[in-house]
Scaffold this motif. Structure first.
Motif, PDB file in Angstrom:
ATOM      1  N   PHE A  10       0.838  -1.196   0.000  1.00 30.68           N
ATOM      2  CA  PHE A  10       0.000   0.000   0.000  1.00 30.68           C
ATOM      3  C   PHE A  10       0.873   1.245   0.000  1.00 30.68           C
ATOM      4  O   PHE A  10       1.828   1.369   0.769  1.00 30.68           O
ATOM      5  N   ALA A  15      -2.531   6.210  -3.189  1.00 28.96           N
ATOM      6  CA  ALA A  15      -3.939   6.191  -2.795  1.00 28.96           C
ATOM      7  C   ALA A  15      -4.544   7.584  -2.906  1.00 28.96           C
ATOM      8  O   ALA A  15      -5.648   7.757  -3.433  1.00 28.96           O
ATOM      9  N   THR A 129      -8.312   3.103 -11.395  1.00 29.07           N
ATOM     10  CA  THR A 129      -9.017   3.535 -10.191  1.00 29.07           C
ATOM     11  C   THR A 129     -10.490   3.777 -10.492  1.00 29.07           C
ATOM     12  O   THR A 129     -10.891   3.932 -11.655  1.00 29.07           O
ATOM     13  N   TYR A 157      -6.404   0.704  -7.506  1.00 27.55           N
ATOM     14  CA  TYR A 157      -6.865   1.246  -6.227  1.00 27.55           C
ATOM     15  C   TYR A 157      -8.330   1.610  -6.408  1.00 27.55           C
ATOM     16  O   TYR A 157      -8.656   2.552  -7.127  1.00 27.55           O
ATOM     17  N   SER A 180      -3.766  -4.978  -6.118  1.00 29.93           N
ATOM     18  CA  SER A 180      -5.130  -4.462  -6.013  1.00 29.93           C
ATOM     19  C   SER A 180      -5.406  -4.068  -4.573  1.00 29.93           C
ATOM     20  O   SER A 180      -5.301  -4.893  -3.668  1.00 29.93           O
ATOM     21  N   ILE A 181      -5.746  -2.805  -4.374  1.00 29.41           N
ATOM     22  CA  ILE A 181      -6.097  -2.291  -3.053  1.00 29.41           C
ATOM     23  C   ILE A 181      -7.549  -1.839  -3.091  1.00 29.41           C
ATOM     24  O   ILE A 181      -7.935  -1.038  -3.939  1.00 29.41           O
ATOM     25  N   VAL A 183      -9.952   0.247  -0.985  1.00 24.77           N
ATOM     26  CA  VAL A 183     -10.033   1.182   0.130  1.00 24.77           C
ATOM     27  C   VAL A 183     -11.502   1.354   0.503  1.00 24.77           C
ATOM     28  O   VAL A 183     -12.344   1.672  -0.354  1.00 24.77           O
ATOM     29  N   TYR A 213      -7.982  -2.137   2.509  1.00 28.81           N
ATOM     30  CA  TYR A 213      -7.421  -1.094   3.353  1.00 28.81           C
ATOM     31  C   TYR A 213      -8.575  -0.299   3.946  1.00 28.81           C
ATOM     32  O   TYR A 213      -9.304   0.378   3.227  1.00 28.81           O
TER      33      TYR A 213
END
Length: 261
Positions: A10, A15, A129, A157, A180-181, A183, A213
């Protein structure tokens, strides 16, 4: 021989940067133009076959950004409520996906992938994103890109993404996409409460791919806990040093977020 796909942890600056790019995708829909950070150039809008703008592509010397917006119209809401599952045909053995959102994706998918394969160097990083419904579109695209473009190691993200697929899709995504995050705000009722309740009788997953996250912010109006502007506001508060560095590097890039106080 295919190159090994590098994995990244991360990154708070990334982000913040991509959260603002997700916000800019809404602006493109409304105004057909946006202010991008220096060194970035908007290359094209992402437009459905009916003429609806769902995002944009921007390019710098070392990166290509693909950003998707979330719900803006009643037609978008209708698509979201179309919860039947259909095969995800763009990647073999990739399970079933949400019909309404996948149908939106299908209206611009071919032209988007053709453009990316023909006009951009795969030596650059592909950054993807999206927020809410846009986060789900971003996931569909990221798997597609990892398999069907020259950008084999995209970085996603997503923010407050919605349910999109079954377990087979998720497993395929894990196999092909190494970065791959997702959030998500723990007080985001749309992502964490209303949406799972709505899909409780459907074998759909809330896209638990990559690293989740969690943010923790709460506004008096529940919808503020879901808005991308408030995600940006909290990320700025949580990562003031990274924000100051980005703000100095890209003056005028960040939106005013005082409505989220």
């Amino acid at each position: 021989m295919e190159k090994t796909k590098e994995s990244y942890v991360f990154d708070a600056q990334m982000a913040l940067f991509l959260a603002v790019m997700s916000y800019k995708a809404y602006i493109v829909h409304d105004l057909c133009t946006i202010e991008l950070p220096k060194h970035y150039e908007m290359k094209r809008e992402i437009i459905t076959d009916s003429g609806e703008t769902f995002g944009f592509i921007a390019e710098s010397e070392d990166s290509l950004v693909v950003a998707f917006r979330g719900t803006k119209t009643m037609d978008n809401v209708s698509s979201y409520l179309d919860v039947s599952q259909i095969p995800y045909t763009y990647v073999t053995n990739s399970g079933l996906t949400h019909r309404g959102i996948t149908k939106i994706y299908s209206t611009f998918r071919d032209s988007l992938l053709e453009d990316i394969n023909q006009h951009y160097s795969a030596d650059k990083k592909l950054l993807v994103t999206g927020h809410s419904l846009g986060g789900s579109l971003a996931a569909l695209f990221t798997l597609d890109a990892a398999v069907n473009t020259n950008f084999k190691n995209p970085i996603l993200y997503s923010f407050a993404s919605l349910p999109i697929a079954d377990e087979n899709f998720t497993k395929k995504f894990y196999k092909e996409v190494k970065n791959s995050i997702r959030v998500v705000n723990v007080h985001d009722a749309i992502s964490n409460c209303m949406t799972p309740l709505f899909f409780k009788n459907k074998p759909l997953l809330n896209l638990p791919i990559g690293q989740e996250y969690k943010l923790n912010f709460k506004n008096r109006l529940y919808i503020q806990n879901h808005r991308i502007l408030c995600y940006i506001h909290f990320l700025i508060k949580q990562y003031p040093i990274e924000y100051k560095e980005l703000h100095k590097k890209y003056p005028g890039f960040f939106p005013v977020t005082s409505l989220c106080e």
